[in-house]
Write an enzyme that holds these catalytic residues in place. Sequence first.
Site, PDB file in Angstrom:
ATOM      1  N   LEU A 164      -3.774   9.439  16.031  1.00  0.00           N
ATOM      2  CA  LEU A 164      -2.480   9.952  15.573  1.00  0.00           C
ATOM      3  C   LEU A 164      -2.488  10.083  14.054  1.00  0.00           C
ATOM      4  O   LEU A 164      -3.285   9.433  13.373  1.00  0.00           O
ATOM      5  CB  LEU A 164      -1.363   9.008  16.001  1.00  0.00           C
ATOM      6  N   SER A 165      -1.569  10.887  13.518  1.00  0.00           N
ATOM      7  CA  SER A 165      -1.537  11.056  12.062  1.00  0.00           C
ATOM      8  C   SER A 165      -1.321   9.700  11.394  1.00  0.00           C
ATOM      9  O   SER A 165      -1.879   9.439  10.336  1.00  0.00           O
ATOM     10  CB  SER A 165      -0.471  12.067  11.646  1.00  0.00           C
ATOM     11  N   GLU A 166      -0.532   8.809  12.022  1.00  0.00           N
ATOM     12  CA  GLU A 166      -0.390   7.455  11.498  1.00  0.00           C
ATOM     13  C   GLU A 166      -0.260   6.417  12.622  1.00  0.00           C
ATOM     14  O   GLU A 166       0.377   6.683  13.650  1.00  0.00           O
ATOM     15  CB  GLU A 166       0.854   7.310  10.592  1.00  0.00           C
ATOM     16  N   THR A 167      -0.846   5.251  12.394  1.00  0.00           N
ATOM     17  CA  THR A 167      -0.676   4.067  13.236  1.00  0.00           C
ATOM     18  C   THR A 167      -0.200   2.954  12.305  1.00  0.00           C
ATOM     19  O   THR A 167      -0.727   2.797  11.205  1.00  0.00           O
ATOM     20  CB  THR A 167      -2.018   3.680  13.889  1.00  0.00           C
ATOM     21  N   HIS A 220       7.760   9.630   8.440  1.00  0.00           N
ATOM     22  CA  HIS A 220       8.087   9.468   9.861  1.00  0.00           C
ATOM     23  C   HIS A 220       7.557   8.152  10.412  1.00  0.00           C
ATOM     24  O   HIS A 220       8.226   7.532  11.259  1.00  0.00           O
ATOM     25  CB  HIS A 220       7.653  10.709  10.679  1.00  0.00           C
TER      26      HIS A 220
END
Lengths: 293, 293
Positions: free
Chosen positions: A50-53, A82
């Site tokens: 994912l773009s961020e964890t 986000h």
Amino acid sequence: MPFKLPFKQVDVFTSEGFKGNPVAVINCLGINESEVTKDQLQAVANWTNLSETTFIFKPSSDQFDYKLRIFTPKNELPFAGHPTIGSCKAFLEFTNQIGKKDVVYQECGVGRVELTIKGKLISFQGEQTIVEDIADDVAKGYAQTLGVTPIETVKLLKVGPNWVVILVDEAQLCYNSNPDFAKISQISNVNDHTGIILGGKKKGTTNEYEMRAFAPVINVDEDPVCGSGALAFIRYLKDAEKIEATSEIKITQGGRLGRNGQISGIVKVHEDGKYTYHVGGDSLTVIEGQILL
Amino acid sequence: MPFKLPFKQVDVFTSEGFKGNPVAVINCLGINESEVTKDQLQAVANWTNLSETTFIFKPSSDQFDYKLRIFTPKNELPFAGHPTIGSCKAFLEFTNQIGKKDVVYQECGVGRVELTIKGKLISFQGEQTIVEDIADDVAKGYAQTLGVTPIETVKLLKVGPNWVVILVDEAQLCYNSNPDFAKISQISNVNDHTGIILGGKKKGTTNEYEMRAFAPVINVDEDPVCGSGALAFIRYLKDAEKIEATSEIKITQGGRLGRNGQISGIVKVHEDGKYTYHVGGDSLTVIEGQILL
């Protein structure tokens, strides 16, 4: 022995599943931060893709509700939009505090971030919103890669990421743009820019915009719904639209990617004449369970 | 009302979490396939952002154990290697059949796929392994993009995906390659190839290889651990290494990406002289819980 920790994957800037921007959130409140290494956390974030964890830890002092560490598949970030909203939502659910808090203080790489909660809407206050000029030929180069004509001066917005903001005449022009990602990547790379925020006003509305975010240089051709991009965009609009009273700016994003992100931006004018900038949205936990760390 | 369905994210070709290739698996055995649309399933797979997301449905007849539908973020696939192994593992866990079955029959876009289970090892039999020649200049072009010298004739392996297989003199040469992804993408695009499988033998071993998989044309610069690539590679080795008796080929993959994939390939020679090709590995459920569909 691996840890079995509570896990959520939260869809942000939407109240409908799969229409927003996801973030994976791991609840590490039950362990100490020293029990895991940065390499371990990075490996998880690389694997989720994912773009961020994010990882929620106990805070370093009681002026914070929790400490958040944010990872992309490649590196750790001091802050991200986000993921902060999605992680706050997950924190409230993990700790059974949904409906019980109006303000949450997040500890993270940029210090303390204040989040306000109104019903399902969670908003963060932008800590840094620096506006800089960019060279004419760079601005023209970007406009060409998008096939658009800016209606106001293109600016560089340093909000953590370095977004170049371009405003076009109306929402449809924004929606229709077919960017040349390879060329955007070239220009961004030379100029140390994260990418482009492209926005256009919805005809016949007061403060409603369509927005898109392109960051091919960090391997994100188009970000579905972008919190830091929205922060850059509303800060840009404050000047471009000469906003002088507290105003809500409604932004939609992600339509070209099959998403339907809904962002609430607020330009707040305080009694002392100072401005603050707030970005928020609804969010929805889509996956919940446990992860073996 | 949305469905709340059992969810697992399984790490494939590893027995250690975050070292293999993940697949998201959604257990739809409790609903009918007609209750969800293809667009819905595609939206989930686009949102998870994993190379594949799968959905386990009731099979169309009792010659199958389950029906699997496999989606990338962009489209549905008739078959895929690591998602099949991870989904079989998830199926056995979802239905409390771990340790109780030796053979599982998966219904999917290519028909019936036979999976064999030995302890933690789950293997699938390759249904299609077509070997074709490719033009010399195309083979040379690929070798240049990788900076390597092939030691055997480069071939095209049609195993579902169209992999071009290149064998180099030893594992370290494979590991060290720094590919030019833009140029691979160009050549793949013109020739309708999925990408390149690069392999090299580990010095002093009988049948142990390092392998890498590059598919920038489908937005996967490097796949961490690749089931269909391993199938193509062992089929290629059968000719290149003149394999005439049933042999296990041990493949490692993913080191350059921080993974440590372990693939067991078997070239099986049957009594009637026919060959079959089998690819397997351990797998581990890393996330489990529920998803709101």
